[in-house]
Write a protein that holds these residues in place. Sequence first.
Motif, short mmCIF file in Angstrom:
data_model
loop_
_atom_site.label_atom_id
_atom_site.label_comp_id
_atom_site.label_asym_id
_atom_site.label_seq_id
_atom_site.Cartn_x
_atom_site.Cartn_y
_atom_site.Cartn_z
N ARG A 120 -1.36 21.04 40.91
CA ARG A 120 -2.52 20.11 40.58
C ARG A 120 -2.10 19.90 39.08
NH1 ARG A 120 -5.69 22.14 44.55
NH2 ARG A 120 -6.45 23.61 43.30
N GLU A 121 -2.10 20.65 38.13
CA GLU A 121 -1.96 20.51 36.95
C GLU A 121 -0.67 19.88 36.31
OE1 GLU A 121 -2.31 24.41 34.83
OE2 GLU A 121 -4.33 24.70 35.69
N ASP A 122 0.27 20.29 37.07
CA ASP A 122 1.55 19.49 36.83
C ASP A 122 1.63 18.04 37.19
OD1 ASP A 122 2.41 21.93 35.61
OD2 ASP A 122 3.64 22.54 37.45
N GLY A 126 -0.66 16.06 36.93
CA GLY A 126 -1.88 15.62 36.01
C GLY A 126 -3.13 15.08 36.49
N SER A 127 -3.36 15.94 37.73
CA SER A 127 -4.69 15.55 38.16
C SER A 127 -5.72 16.46 37.32
CB SER A 127 -4.87 16.28 39.58
OG SER A 127 -3.98 15.63 40.52
N SER A 135 -8.37 19.02 36.18
CA SER A 135 -7.99 20.37 36.26
C SER A 135 -9.15 20.99 37.03
CB SER A 135 -8.12 21.28 34.88
OG SER A 135 -9.56 20.70 34.19
#
Length: 90
Positions: free
Chosen positions: A42-44, A46-47, A49
């Motif tokens: 999810r971090e990758d 771009g959502s 955090s």
Amino acid sequence: MTMTDDRQERIRNRAHQIWQEEGQPAGHHERHWHQAAADVDREDAGSPSTGKKPAKKATAVGKAKAAPKEEKAAAKASKPKASKPKKAAK
């Protein structure tokens, strides 16, 4: 360090964080790993955090939800009303 190694290290660190937040329970390593991998993905992507929130403890008991108004009213109606003490005659 390759991109895959970096991702693995991030997952490992996040899984360790989850484990600590849950009180270091034994036998939950696979669940922690999968949750950590999802958080890193999810971090990758771009959502927001969402993975940064502390995980709920597995042994924690949730608070009971308040009864709907109808149930409260029914419970109140079924209770006998306390009568006022009668004044003594003089």
